[in-house]
Design a protein around this motif. Structure first.
Motif, PDB file in Angstrom:
ATOM      1  N   ILE A 548       0.860  -1.196   0.000  1.00  0.00           N
ATOM      2  CA  ILE A 548       0.000   0.000   0.000  1.00  0.00           C
ATOM      3  C   ILE A 548       0.890   1.237   0.000  1.00  0.00           C
ATOM      4  O   ILE A 548       1.820   1.358   0.796  1.00  0.00           O
ATOM      5  CB  ILE A 548      -0.939   0.006   1.228  1.00  0.00           C
ATOM      6  CG1 ILE A 548      -1.980  -1.094   1.073  1.00  0.00           C
ATOM      7  CG2 ILE A 548      -1.618   1.367   1.389  1.00  0.00           C
ATOM      8  CD1 ILE A 548      -2.855  -1.287   2.288  1.00  0.00           C
ATOM      9  N   THR A 549       0.603   2.151  -0.915  1.00  0.00           N
ATOM     10  CA  THR A 549       1.344   3.408  -0.972  1.00  0.00           C
ATOM     11  C   THR A 549       0.337   4.555  -1.070  1.00  0.00           C
ATOM     12  O   THR A 549      -0.834   4.341  -1.390  1.00  0.00           O
ATOM     13  CB  THR A 549       2.281   3.457  -2.195  1.00  0.00           C
ATOM     14  OG1 THR A 549       1.495   3.432  -3.391  1.00  0.00           O
ATOM     15  CG2 THR A 549       3.265   2.307  -2.197  1.00  0.00           C
ATOM     16  N   GLN A 550       0.826   5.757  -0.760  1.00  0.00           N
ATOM     17  CA  GLN A 550      -0.022   6.939  -0.930  1.00  0.00           C
ATOM     18  C   GLN A 550       0.717   7.893  -1.857  1.00  0.00           C
ATOM     19  O   GLN A 550       1.876   8.220  -1.606  1.00  0.00           O
ATOM     20  CB  GLN A 550      -0.316   7.623   0.408  1.00  0.00           C
ATOM     21  CG  GLN A 550      -1.406   8.684   0.278  1.00  0.00           C
ATOM     22  CD  GLN A 550      -1.889   9.191   1.629  1.00  0.00           C
ATOM     23  OE1 GLN A 550      -1.160   9.130   2.606  1.00  0.00           O
ATOM     24  NE2 GLN A 550      -3.108   9.686   1.677  1.00  0.00           N
ATOM     25  N   ARG A 555      -0.491  13.067  -0.570  1.00  0.00           N
ATOM     26  CA  ARG A 555      -0.148  13.049   0.851  1.00  0.00           C
ATOM     27  C   ARG A 555       0.508  14.369   1.285  1.00  0.00           C
ATOM     28  O   ARG A 555       0.242  14.901   2.342  1.00  0.00           O
ATOM     29  CB  ARG A 555       0.815  11.888   1.122  1.00  0.00           C
ATOM     30  CG  ARG A 555       0.968  11.555   2.600  1.00  0.00           C
ATOM     31  CD  ARG A 555       2.297  10.936   2.934  1.00  0.00           C
ATOM     32  NE  ARG A 555       3.384  11.871   2.739  1.00  0.00           N
ATOM     33  CZ  ARG A 555       4.232  11.810   1.712  1.00  0.00           C
ATOM     34  NH1 ARG A 555       4.121  10.875   0.801  1.00  0.00           N
ATOM     35  NH2 ARG A 555       5.186  12.715   1.591  1.00  0.00           N
ATOM     36  N   TYR A 578      -5.488   5.542  -1.396  1.00  0.00           N
ATOM     37  CA  TYR A 578      -4.199   4.854  -1.418  1.00  0.00           C
ATOM     38  C   TYR A 578      -4.058   4.047  -2.706  1.00  0.00           C
ATOM     39  O   TYR A 578      -5.058   3.657  -3.323  1.00  0.00           O
ATOM     40  CB  TYR A 578      -4.069   3.898  -0.217  1.00  0.00           C
ATOM     41  CG  TYR A 578      -4.055   4.606   1.112  1.00  0.00           C
ATOM     42  CD1 TYR A 578      -2.867   5.047   1.672  1.00  0.00           C
ATOM     43  CD2 TYR A 578      -5.244   4.849   1.796  1.00  0.00           C
ATOM     44  CE1 TYR A 578      -2.853   5.712   2.886  1.00  0.00           C
ATOM     45  CE2 TYR A 578      -5.245   5.516   3.010  1.00  0.00           C
ATOM     46  CZ  TYR A 578      -4.048   5.943   3.547  1.00  0.00           C
ATOM     47  OH  TYR A 578      -4.033   6.616   4.761  1.00  0.00           O
ATOM     48  N   GLN A 616       0.880  -0.791   7.364  1.00  0.00           N
ATOM     49  CA  GLN A 616       0.821   0.666   7.243  1.00  0.00           C
ATOM     50  C   GLN A 616       0.044   1.307   8.394  1.00  0.00           C
ATOM     51  O   GLN A 616      -0.165   2.510   8.401  1.00  0.00           O
ATOM     52  CB  GLN A 616       0.141   1.064   5.927  1.00  0.00           C
ATOM     53  CG  GLN A 616       1.070   1.107   4.733  1.00  0.00           C
ATOM     54  CD  GLN A 616       1.899   2.374   4.696  1.00  0.00           C
ATOM     55  OE1 GLN A 616       2.614   2.668   5.643  1.00  0.00           O
ATOM     56  NE2 GLN A 616       1.826   3.116   3.608  1.00  0.00           N
TER      57      GLN A 616
END
Length: 636
Positions: A548-550, A555, A578, A616
């Protein structure tokens, strides 16, 4: 006896003074003691150049309360006035005694530090008094004079039998101001405004041990020894320190002197300051002072009103925003300048040309001191970095000149505790962290624990990861990206590492285009689209199946809004979205695709998604409870 009307331009000057001249009536005491100090310093100057036959001696200012008589006395042993001078300086408000004095002795008084306005400051007495008397004896042979006014333009002026040089002001306190007859109230005001006045201020007396009495040892009949009681003596209670540290030369002070003065300024502050900056300039304006760097946390809601502003050792204000650069309002200490007018209006101060020059001088001086500390003892500077970085980063954002100078001492720490200047960092990482478009990518983390897995992935590729965790980092990196050429900052959890720093080589996916389409459809049926954007990526087979990334931009904008800024977007413009990066080369992802039953596929996808969310810190409440229950069932 002379009677007359004070020469003022409006009949109702006293109501105007009472209502508008000062926002805070307590200021009258500061004004009257300042006048007494001014008169004393003038006498000192005149005696030093042989213009006065009077002996200077060791003068002090005496403040006395007569509670029964409802009177407050302020007595100095300064220059004093003749009847003609009373007529001129008190009755003709337009004149200023100090201005004429400086004009008459401008050559010899130029460097004596004498300044003061005996005009309207004196009339502040009528804010709290229904009648004011002045009994004054000049340092010359002229007879003493006694002036009385009841708060109207009418006054009386007659001879007095006062024989001692100086001026006594008697305030007959009004019914609505009897608080100024309380000893505690006056002591508080003296300590607030006059704590560092250059002339000793006496307020009553106190008992102390007699330094010349050594208690004798008494032996009783049983041979037991005791000390006789310590003898006490009564001495003047001097409530101020006439020679505070900032009035001395830096060469005459040791570290302990600076720390002692810090304790004097902030008796309830038990932590020592990290270091201090001694300000001392006489051109193009006069300014002295000492600024202290206290330990600062990442909390931006810091108590700011800690720098005290003085004019010739007279307290003016501790609300110095607009007078000193805003980023330095988080520091503590004292600034003293005769070029700052004793005016209660901050808007007036902020518009004053001298004040603006003072502000930019202080910025430069602080930057020079920080550079010197860094160069002289880098190890110590690095050890203190976390306690001072908020001030420096804020200064880099808000003051262009400070930003330019900060390149010499602003530090960029890595997650491993190595500290680089920007140029050092650039040279260290440019070979390895330049992407295929020739842009240098600076990786950073904001939380070592929360982003641990992402940090380790980056380090495995030999990349340096900075630890930038102060609340204004999003603003600061925006500033750096706009001023430095061809660089960008990327937080390590902003994307898969190969997407953060894109190189020429690409990893081949094990899945065919048809399989990828099938996988994409399957994932989107299970994964909520309002929270996650599914992104299929071909990565190393041993990389995590789900990450999972943002997105960096999303952000960063959100963080900037939380600390002020972020432009035209409202908080609602940035929902919690996300990216879900799915590794098409992971064995688990291949297994999900090959699983025959829909229910099992969904269970594997949900479990993998929840593991990624857990890493996360995004799995909470009911969803966390369900995940734990499902995990136990899978173990069984």
């Amino acid at each position: 006896m002379t009677k007359g009307s004070i020469n003022v331009s409006v009949e109702n000057i006293f109501p105007l003074i009472k209502k508008f001249l000062y926002s805070d009536h307590e200021i009258f005491l500061r004004e009257l003691i300042s006048n007494g100090t001014d008169a004393t310093l003038k006498l000192k100057h005149l005696t030093s150049i042989g213009e006065s036959k009077s002996e200077y001696g060791n003068p002090q200012i005496d403040v006395k309360i007569d509670k029964e008589g409802k009177k407050l006395h302020i007595i100095d042993q300064g220059l004093g006035m003749t009847a003609e001078e009373v007529e001129k300086y008190i009755n003709q408000v337009a004149f200023s005694g100090a201005e004429e004095f400086l004009d008459k002795y401008k050559d010899s008084a130029k460097d004596s530090g004498i300044i003061g306005h005996f005009g309207l400051g004196f009339y502040s007495a009528f804010m709290v008094a229904e009648k004011v008397e002045i009994i004054t004896k000049s340092h010359t042979d002229a007879p003493a004079a006694h002036w009385t006014c009841d708060g109207s333009p009418e006054f009386t002026l007659e001879a007095s039998d006062k024989t001692e040089r100086g001026t006594e002001i008697i305030l007959h306190i009004a019914e609505d101001s009897t608080e100024f007859l309380e000893e505690g109230r006056i002591r508080t005001l003296l300590q607030k405004y006059n704590k560092f006045m250059p002339i000793p201020i006496k307020f009553g007396t106190k008992e102390v041990n007699d330094p010349e009495h050594e208690p004798a040892t008494i032996t009783d009949k049983d041979g037991k020894e005791t000390k006789e009681p310590q003898r006490k003596i009564t001495v003047d209670n001097i409530i101020n320190n006439p020679n505070p540290a900032w009035t001395k030369q830096p060469a005459d002070l040791q570290d302990e002197d600076y720390k002692g003065f810090y304790r004097e300024l902030y008796p309830m502050q038990f932590e020592e300051p990290l270091f201090n900056i001694h300000l001392n300039v006489d051109y193009p304006f006069n300014l002295t002072g000492i600024l202290y760097f206290p330990k600062l946390s990442n909390d931006m809601q810091i108590q700011k009103d800690k720098i005290q502003l003085y004019q010739n050792q007279v307290f003016v204000t501790d609300n110095v925003e607009g007078i000193v650069p805003e980023f330095l309002t988080m520091l503590r200490g004292v600034i003293d300048s005769p070029d700052i007018p004793l005016n209660v209006s901050r808007s007036y101060l902020q518009a004053d040309g001298a004040v603006k020059k003072i502000s930019s001088y202080i910025t430069r001086k602080v930057a020079d001191k920080l550079k010197s500390l860094f160069n002289n003892n880098r190890e110590d500077f690095e050890a203190k970095w976390n306690d001072i970085k908020i001030v420096i980063e804020y200064g880099m954002l808000s003051e262009e000149k400070f930003f330019e100078k900060a390149g010499d001492f602003a530090l960029y720490p890595t997650v491993d505790g190595t500290y680089y200047t920007y140029d050092e960092l650039y040279n260290k990482i440019k070979a390895n962290q330049t992407d295929k478009d020739d842009k240098l990518v600076i990786l950073y983390a904001s939380n070592k624990d929360a982003q641990h897995a992402y940090i380790e992935t980056a380090k495995a590729k030999g990349y340096e990861v900075l630890l930038l965790d102060s609340p204004i980092v999003p603003h600061l990196i925006q500033k750096l990206e706009s001023t430095k050429e061809n660089i960008s900052f990327a937080r390590v959890d902003g994307d898969h590492i190969d997407n953060l720093i894109k190189k020429d080589e690409t990893t081949i996916s094990k899945l065919t285009e048809e399989q990828k389409t099938e996988l994409d459809t399957l994932l989107k049926e299970v994964i909520p689209s309002e929270k996650f954007m599914v992104q299929l990526e071909a990565m190393d087979s041993d990389a995590s199946p789900f990450i999972i990334t943002q997105p960096e931009f999303m952000r960063r904008m959100k963080e900037m809004q939380q600390t002020g800024g972020g432009g035209m977007f409202g908080m609602g413009s940035f929902p919690e979205m996300y990216n879900l990066v799915v590794n098409t080369n992971s064995k688990l992802v291949g297994d999900i695709l090959e699983t025959k039953t829909k229910a099992k596929q969904e269970r594997l996808i949900n479990q993998s998604l929840d593991l990624a969310r857990l890493s996360q810190g995004l799995l909470k409440g009911e969803e966390l409870t369900k995940f734990i229950k499902r995990s136990y069932e899978m173990i069984k």
